[in-house]
Structures are given as C-alpha cells and as structure tokens.
Scaffold this motif. Sequence first.
Motif, mmCIF file in Angstrom:
data_model
loop_
_atom_site.group_PDB
_atom_site.id
_atom_site.type_symbol
_atom_site.label_atom_id
_atom_site.label_comp_id
_atom_site.label_asym_id
_atom_site.label_seq_id
_atom_site.Cartn_x
_atom_site.Cartn_y
_atom_site.Cartn_z
ATOM 1 N N LEU A 115 0.848 -1.193 0.175
ATOM 2 C CA LEU A 115 0.268 -0.309 -0.157
ATOM 3 C C LEU A 115 1.032 0.922 -0.448
ATOM 4 C CD1 LEU A 115 -2.562 -1.138 2.754
ATOM 5 C CD2 LEU A 115 -2.399 -1.028 0.590
ATOM 6 N N LYS A 116 2.185 1.140 0.156
ATOM 7 C CA LYS A 116 3.185 1.728 0.800
ATOM 8 C C LYS A 116 3.010 2.897 -0.848
ATOM 9 C CE LYS A 116 7.861 3.413 1.150
ATOM 10 N NZ LYS A 116 9.171 2.667 1.301
ATOM 11 N N SER A 117 2.947 4.774 -0.547
ATOM 12 C CA SER A 117 3.015 4.811 -2.078
ATOM 13 C C SER A 117 1.965 4.227 -3.550
ATOM 14 C CB SER A 117 4.617 4.724 -2.854
ATOM 15 O OG SER A 117 5.103 6.319 -1.667
ATOM 16 N N SER A 118 1.232 4.212 -3.368
ATOM 17 C CA SER A 118 0.021 3.013 -4.046
ATOM 18 C C SER A 118 -1.003 3.339 -3.776
ATOM 19 C CB SER A 118 0.049 1.592 -3.673
ATOM 20 O OG SER A 118 1.535 0.863 -3.530
ATOM 21 N N SER A 119 -2.260 3.900 -4.793
ATOM 22 C CA SER A 119 -3.727 3.514 -5.093
ATOM 23 C C SER A 119 -4.278 3.004 -6.677
ATOM 24 C CB SER A 119 -4.037 5.517 -5.226
ATOM 25 O OG SER A 119 -3.191 5.752 -6.732
ATOM 26 N N VAL A 120 -5.176 3.158 -6.262
ATOM 27 C CA VAL A 120 -6.352 2.177 -7.208
ATOM 28 C C VAL A 120 -7.189 3.495 -7.706
ATOM 29 C CG1 VAL A 120 -7.893 0.824 -7.332
ATOM 30 C CG2 VAL A 120 -5.009 -0.428 -6.524
ATOM 31 N N VAL A 121 -7.596 3.095 -8.488
ATOM 32 C CA VAL A 121 -8.792 4.488 -8.717
ATOM 33 C C VAL A 121 -9.421 3.435 -10.126
ATOM 34 C CG1 VAL A 121 -9.700 5.878 -10.796
ATOM 35 C CG2 VAL A 121 -7.342 6.322 -9.142
ATOM 36 N N LEU A 149 -9.782 -0.780 -14.111
ATOM 37 C CA LEU A 149 -8.933 -0.300 -12.843
ATOM 38 C C LEU A 149 -8.001 0.678 -12.974
ATOM 39 C CD1 LEU A 149 -8.638 -3.140 -10.938
ATOM 40 C CD2 LEU A 149 -10.312 -1.877 -10.271
ATOM 41 N N SER A 150 -7.333 1.931 -12.475
ATOM 42 C CA SER A 150 -5.772 2.175 -12.754
ATOM 43 C C SER A 150 -5.211 2.115 -11.197
ATOM 44 C CB SER A 150 -6.370 4.093 -12.676
ATOM 45 O OG SER A 150 -7.072 4.096 -14.309
ATOM 46 N N PRO A 151 -3.998 0.963 -11.905
ATOM 47 C CA PRO A 151 -3.480 0.485 -10.136
ATOM 48 C C PRO A 151 -2.076 2.189 -10.320
ATOM 49 C CG PRO A 151 -3.067 -1.274 -12.161
ATOM 50 C CD PRO A 151 -3.794 -0.018 -12.359
ATOM 51 N N ILE A 152 -1.429 1.616 -9.098
ATOM 52 C CA ILE A 152 -0.401 2.205 -9.126
ATOM 53 C C ILE A 152 0.223 1.787 -7.540
ATOM 54 C CG2 ILE A 152 0.979 4.815 -8.645
ATOM 55 C CD1 ILE A 152 -1.368 6.289 -9.412
ATOM 56 N N ARG A 153 1.478 1.487 -7.832
ATOM 57 C CA ARG A 153 2.220 0.309 -7.001
ATOM 58 C C ARG A 153 3.153 0.761 -6.750
ATOM 59 N NH1 ARG A 153 5.491 -3.705 -5.467
ATOM 60 N NH2 ARG A 153 5.064 -5.602 -3.704
ATOM 61 N N GLU A 154 3.776 1.166 -4.986
ATOM 62 C CA GLU A 154 5.095 1.709 -5.238
ATOM 63 C C GLU A 154 5.582 3.119 -5.975
ATOM 64 O OE1 GLU A 154 7.413 -1.100 -3.328
ATOM 65 O OE2 GLU A 154 6.722 -1.777 -2.144
#
Length: 140
Positions: free
Chosen positions: A66-72, A110-115
């Motif tokens: 979840l660190k520096s991560s997000s999901v739209v 989904l638009s994911p960003i992981r770390e």
Amino acid sequence: MNRKMIFIAALVFLFDLPILSHGENKPGPHGGLIRMPGDFHVEILDLGNSKFRIYLLDINFANPSLKSSSVVAKLRTSEGYKNLSCETGKNSFICTGDPTLEKAKQELILSPIRENSKGSEIKLELPLKKDNGDNHEHKH
C-alpha cells in the motif's frame, strides 16, 4: 539461415515468452483474478454487491503493498461511468460502488499505482470469470 533471420527468430522468442509467463491463467495467492498492468501484478477479488478487494503484488505474486500506492476504480454501465470508493485495508484496497446498479453488461476499470510505478488501465467484464488464460490484457 542468415543472420537477419536468426535475429528475427530470437526477437520473436524473447518477446513472446514473457507474455505467456505472466501467470494470468492461474488464480492469485488470495484466489483472485490476476492481471499484470506493468512491472507488478494486480489481484482482483469480487466480494459481491459492487465491492472488490484489490491486491497490488510484486512481480513474484507476493508482498502486497500500500506504500506509495493507489487504485482508482470505476464501473462502466449502460448508464455511463460510476466511480467506486477505494479505501485501504490491512494489505489491500477495498473498492465499493453502488450495490443497486444493474449487473448486466458492466465493466470494471482499474488504474493501479504500486510503489510509485503506474500500471496500464485494466478493463474486466463483470461478473469476473476465473480465467483459463484466454482473456489477457497485454498492454505493457
């Protein structure tokens, strides 16, 4: 075979193998659907009533972050696009939409960003189907 043909054959082999080895044809470590939108994996579980659990896994299908991560997340319905509310859980995101929406012909986007690594957009028809490897999102 001349050098040019050997080079082309090697390129085809090298670029085809990673596509087959993403692991999208097997359930993820939590039993969900796997997609690889970039240099990480996303595992999606349909919890019912327009609620989804999203794990952002490393390249080895482990270490949800979840660190520096997000999901739209949003749903595309016959009525247009509806945003889902995504909140962090213990080691995943819980994305919730309106449970009264018509289930027919919905698409989860989904638009994911992981770390800090941004992945490609993932589009999945609902209801989610356990994949046999024939339904890949290869946009990397």
